[in-house]
Scaffold this motif. Sequence first.
Motif, mmCIF file in Angstrom:
data_model
loop_
_atom_site.group_PDB
_atom_site.id
_atom_site.type_symbol
_atom_site.label_atom_id
_atom_site.label_comp_id
_atom_site.label_asym_id
_atom_site.label_seq_id
_atom_site.Cartn_x
_atom_site.Cartn_y
_atom_site.Cartn_z
ATOM 1 N N HIS B 306 0.828 -1.210 0.000
ATOM 2 C CA HIS B 306 0.000 0.000 0.000
ATOM 3 C C HIS B 306 0.860 1.257 0.000
ATOM 4 O O HIS B 306 0.427 2.304 -0.463
ATOM 5 N N GLU B 307 2.067 1.143 0.523
ATOM 6 C CA GLU B 307 2.957 2.309 0.577
ATOM 7 C C GLU B 307 3.858 2.417 -0.639
ATOM 8 O O GLU B 307 4.195 3.513 -1.069
ATOM 9 N N THR B 308 4.270 1.264 -1.162
ATOM 10 C CA THR B 308 5.367 1.323 -2.142
ATOM 11 C C THR B 308 4.989 0.848 -3.540
ATOM 12 O O THR B 308 5.867 0.668 -4.373
ATOM 13 N N ALA B 309 3.693 0.657 -3.808
ATOM 14 C CA ALA B 309 3.298 0.243 -5.165
ATOM 15 C C ALA B 309 3.769 1.286 -6.172
ATOM 16 O O ALA B 309 3.729 2.485 -5.883
ATOM 17 N N PRO B 310 4.222 0.840 -7.352
ATOM 18 C CA PRO B 310 4.662 1.812 -8.369
ATOM 19 C C PRO B 310 3.546 2.823 -8.664
ATOM 20 O O PRO B 310 2.392 2.430 -8.834
ATOM 21 N N TYR B 311 3.902 4.085 -8.727
ATOM 22 C CA TYR B 311 2.904 5.152 -8.801
ATOM 23 C C TYR B 311 2.420 5.398 -10.235
ATOM 24 O O TYR B 311 2.761 6.399 -10.858
ATOM 25 N N SER B 312 1.669 4.446 -10.752
ATOM 26 C CA SER B 312 0.960 4.661 -12.008
ATOM 27 C C SER B 312 -0.207 3.682 -12.026
ATOM 28 O O SER B 312 -0.237 2.741 -11.237
ATOM 29 N N LEU B 313 -1.139 3.929 -12.925
ATOM 30 C CA LEU B 313 -2.361 3.126 -12.903
ATOM 31 C C LEU B 313 -2.199 1.789 -13.607
ATOM 32 O O LEU B 313 -1.391 1.642 -14.509
ATOM 33 N N GLY B 314 -3.023 0.816 -13.185
ATOM 34 C CA GLY B 314 -3.085 -0.470 -13.876
ATOM 35 C C GLY B 314 -1.903 -1.380 -13.630
ATOM 36 O O GLY B 314 -1.675 -2.310 -14.394
ATOM 37 N N ASN B 315 -1.148 -1.126 -12.576
ATOM 38 C CA ASN B 315 -0.066 -2.053 -12.226
ATOM 39 C C ASN B 315 -0.608 -3.113 -11.276
ATOM 40 O O ASN B 315 -1.579 -2.873 -10.551
ATOM 41 N N PHE B 316 0.029 -4.273 -11.269
ATOM 42 C CA PHE B 316 -0.450 -5.367 -10.425
ATOM 43 C C PHE B 316 0.599 -5.742 -9.382
ATOM 44 O O PHE B 316 1.805 -5.669 -9.640
ATOM 45 N N ILE B 317 0.088 -6.125 -8.219
ATOM 46 C CA ILE B 317 0.965 -6.539 -7.125
ATOM 47 C C ILE B 317 0.414 -7.843 -6.582
ATOM 48 O O ILE B 317 -0.789 -7.933 -6.316
ATOM 49 N N ILE B 318 1.270 -8.825 -6.429
ATOM 50 C CA ILE B 318 0.840 -10.065 -5.785
ATOM 51 C C ILE B 318 1.520 -10.113 -4.415
ATOM 52 O O ILE B 318 2.736 -9.914 -4.303
ATOM 53 N N ALA B 319 0.703 -10.311 -3.383
ATOM 54 C CA ALA B 319 1.225 -10.310 -2.010
ATOM 55 C C ALA B 319 0.674 -11.515 -1.254
ATOM 56 O O ALA B 319 -0.457 -11.938 -1.510
ATOM 57 N N PRO B 320 1.447 -12.068 -0.336
ATOM 58 C CA PRO B 320 0.966 -13.245 0.394
ATOM 59 C C PRO B 320 -0.076 -12.867 1.452
ATOM 60 O O PRO B 320 -0.080 -11.743 1.950
ATOM 61 N N LYS B 321 -0.947 -13.834 1.774
ATOM 62 C CA LYS B 321 -1.934 -13.588 2.844
ATOM 63 C C LYS B 321 -1.400 -14.092 4.193
ATOM 64 O O LYS B 321 -2.168 -14.219 5.142
#
Lengths: 50, 561
Positions: B306-321
């Motif tokens: 939530h803090e460090t996602a690349p700052y542009s639209l339509g990018n995807f992040i996969i994170a563990p639960k």
Amino acid sequence: MSINENEAFKKDFNQKLEAIKQKLNKQEVLSRQDIALLLMASVLEEEAKA
Amino acid sequence: MSAVKNESIGPEESIKTISIIQLTRIGDILQTAQAVRLLKLNHPKVRVQLIARKQFAEPIKFIIDQVFDECICLDLKTSINTRDGVNGSITNLLSQIDVVNKSNISVSVNLSFSKTSKYVHSLINSEHKVGPYYTHNHVELTQDNWSQYLFSTVMRGDLNPYNLVDLFGYILGVKVEKTHLNNIEFTEASKNSIILHPFASHDKKRWTESKWTEIIYNLFKTNSVQKIHVVGGNSDKASMDKILSSPILANYKNQIFSMLGKPLEEVYQLADNKTLFIGHDSMVSHLLSFKGVKSLTVSLGTVRPHETAPYSLGNFIIAPKTKCYPCFPTDKCSYFQCHADIPYQTVIAISKQLLSSNSINLNQLKTSVTDLNLNTVNIYKTSTNNIGQLVLQNVLHSDLEIKDLFRDFYNLIWSFTLNQVEPNMKMQNISKDCLQTLSALKKPIENLYELAEFGKKYTRFILEEISNHTPNIKSIKMYSQKIDEIDRLLDILATATPLLAPVVDYAKVSKSNLIGNNIVALTEATFYIYQEISNSSSILYDFTSKFIPTTTTKTSTRKEV
């Protein structure tokens, strides 16, 4: 030879640092030179940690 | 990436210089540059100077020059040397700061929070200081609200709802609603190459080479991609060799190109509209976000997307639960459960979809990957909300988890309290676990409210005592002791209920930066801090009440707030 190994440098540095502590104990205002010395201490601390 | 510029022109402004101190690493400078890009859209005439460390600024000078009017590179280490002695080293350091002070600086802003940056900030002659610095009595001060927020929340937990670029923007006074990111895709739907960054600064944040080898092999075997450029530093050579020496990649070696140690400008130039970036959270994703290159980030360990996602639209992040994700750098971990919780099969399936269509089709994903491989991850897509903040949309699971819900609550509280803007919260379901946690939180929120009200009461008693003709020092001391006791209880409450810690942490930082030069002003400022806690706890109580149904059901539907 690194700064931490240079005895003369370390001695002078610690003396100046001690003088700043005295100033702070007496609630005196620090000069630009004093703050620059504290900046130096912080940079050296970072270097030692790295 | 581009942004929509607001066309309205405000009253004529004189040219002001803002000096921004960012002494941390390349990724932080890139995020600062994104925030300054937004600032320039709000205030095109403002002159912005960057103060950065030479070793971090030089590799990305080509980006810095696009955004900043001036960059002053500090070389602090070489300034300090035995040849010049202590006095000479002091002179060297001050002469570097003097270069900064040649400009008539209206506002200096420290975005780094390190001790070194606070001293540098102290030495800069500016009309106004934003962010932390030391006074000439060696008192550490952070007077602006957003810097206090950044220090209290970002550094301590994972309940911060804001991307760092938006937070830096708020510190700089950017109105992000005027700078909504553009929805136009830079990247074409059909792509033929990947820029891969399978490395990270810490083992916690990166997979082992074998997982990346499987991904590379599968993408080549299915003809999903023609070439892969692997980027990294010279220190990543051993890892790179491990990947390349894998027998399963023997037939594809002429399609894999090593760019280890290559200048970042070359990497930037290489990425075009037929490129997909895949990698761990790193400055490479921030760099390519300037161009709008589509990216898939694999977040692990300490990374807080939530803090460090690349700052542009339509990018995807996969994170563990994984329950312990994200952890802190100081947390010891030998098993890396979060690494195991992201199956490489899921990353392969997502990568294939992004390579061919720029988006993720959930139905297709569910047919190509088992439920087992999807249940342990969250997949986020970067988007913007009604007020222009970059937000992460969970594209895989519709049920909100408790931390997601609290991030939304806090976004509303802080955005309204500090910026007087209200982000929308969309209708979504909350999970059964989330509902149970919410029910259990009612009592601690009540306790938080009561403690804040006691704080207000005793600060008011002090003010009343001071206003007497003959103030009773004994009574004032007694009320002060009561306030100390309240603060201790607030600490205990925050430790026992971490979901409420952001309110207490922010209040603590605000209290240590009280504005006022006499006991009345300081006590009044303290009163308002307890008032803020009281308001925040009331809002939290209202929110939680809205979600807790009077009769127990399996899931509860979120209402529009």
